[in-house]
Design a protein around this motif. Structure first.
Motif, short mmCIF file in Angstrom:
data_model
loop_
_atom_site.label_atom_id
_atom_site.label_comp_id
_atom_site.label_asym_id
_atom_site.label_seq_id
_atom_site.Cartn_x
_atom_site.Cartn_y
_atom_site.Cartn_z
N GLU A 144 -42.43 7.10 -22.27
CA GLU A 144 -42.24 6.33 -21.04
C GLU A 144 -43.50 5.50 -20.81
N TRP A 145 -43.32 4.18 -20.78
CA TRP A 145 -44.41 3.28 -20.47
C TRP A 145 -44.31 2.91 -18.99
N TYR A 146 -45.44 3.03 -18.28
CA TYR A 146 -45.45 2.87 -16.83
C TYR A 146 -46.48 1.81 -16.44
N GLN A 173 -51.56 1.33 -15.95
CA GLN A 173 -50.51 1.52 -16.94
C GLN A 173 -50.81 2.78 -17.76
N HIS A 187 -35.05 0.32 -19.18
CA HIS A 187 -36.12 0.18 -18.19
C HIS A 187 -35.53 0.34 -16.80
N TYR A 209 -40.84 1.18 -15.32
CA TYR A 209 -40.80 2.21 -16.37
C TYR A 209 -39.99 1.66 -17.56
N ASN A 211 -38.53 2.96 -21.24
CA ASN A 211 -38.29 4.21 -21.95
C ASN A 211 -37.70 4.00 -23.33
#
Length: 264
Positions: A144-146, A152, A245, A258, A260
């Motif tokens: 998961e990129w936040y 980030q 996302h 987010y 994913n």
């Protein structure tokens, strides 16, 4: 690591001597690989890892000197595994061999038996083996990129950073210094199961790109079937499947985003 289970069997025979013994040109005892039944190891066999295989050697006193046997040794890859004192005119050794998984695909090994008689005469027999070492499948991990404002998380381990959200507005994901970013056809994700397949795809079939920007963060959520990859400075390869996302509720710093998917 090699595993070896051993069993020894002594076969005693009676020798009859003539009153006069001529000079013996080759006075060493005899020894040979014995294939007892189907499944026994033989010289040049190809075996699988983590499978037990029986093997055997048979030794005997020299037919002319009839000197008793004295010692029997087993080496695997020239490392001593067994050192036994034996006796009698005949000797049979049986064992079980297993080879544990290693990092490489194909390996080679050997089992060598050495017999010596009471006169110090020695002979050897060897089983040379090729090890068929199948690869273990790659492990898929969720990511998961936040991003919220300038904060980030989740991208660093893949050698990436979230540069910005453009006016479109699309998330702009870029490689860090020394990292190469690639784009693949979406079917590559399912085609790659093993590490060698992944390396082959990066070597042939990948397109280098400066930025991945297919996630439209103007939408509340979205689904994707994008396959990208990174080559780290140390050569580590990451195959990345971006699948969705979502955008969270408004906060003082903005709206959290987010992205994913899975990586392997």
């Amino acid at each position: 690591m090699k595993k070896l289970a051993l069993a020894l069997v002594c076969l005693v025979s009676v020798a009859f001597f003539a009153s006069c013994t001529p000079e013996v040109q080759n006075p060493e005892p005899s020894i040979a690989v014995f294939v007892g039944s189907e499944g026994y190891l033989y010289d040049g066999a190809i075996v699988d890892v983590n499978v037990d295989y029986p093997f055997a050697f048979r030794a005997a006193s020299n037919a002319q000197t009839q000197k008793d046997l004295a010692t029997f040794k087993i080496y695997i890859d020239d490392e001593l595994q067994l050192d036994s004192i034996i006796s009698g005119k005949e000797f049979e050794f049986t064992g079980t061999f297993a080879y544990e998984f290693r990092d490489n695909i194909i390996d080679e090994t050997s089992i060598k038996a050495v017999v010596t008689d009471v006169a110090g005469k020695m002979n050897t027999a060897t089983i040379n083996l090729k090890i068929n070492q199948p690869e273990e499948p790659l492990t898929e991990v969720d990511f998961e990129w936040y991003r919220l404002g300038n904060d980030q998380t989740g991208l660093d381990e893949y050698g990436l950073y979230w540069h910005q959200n453009a006016k479109s507005p699309f998330a702009q994901i870029k490689p860090k210094d020394g990292v190469i970013l690639y784009k693949f056809d979406s079917n590559v994700w399912n085609e790659v199961v093993y590490g060698t397949q992944k390396a082959a795809k990066f070597a042939d079939g990948a397109t280098t790109i400066a930025m991945y920007n297919n996630v439209d963060v103007n939408l509340a959520n979205g689904t994707y079937d994008d396959v990208i990859g990174t080559r780290m400075p140390d050569g580590t390869l990451h195959l990345i499947h971006v699948t969705s996302h979502r955008v969270g509720a408004q906060q003082s710093a903005g709206r959290p985003i987010y992205i994913n998917g899975q990586a392997k």
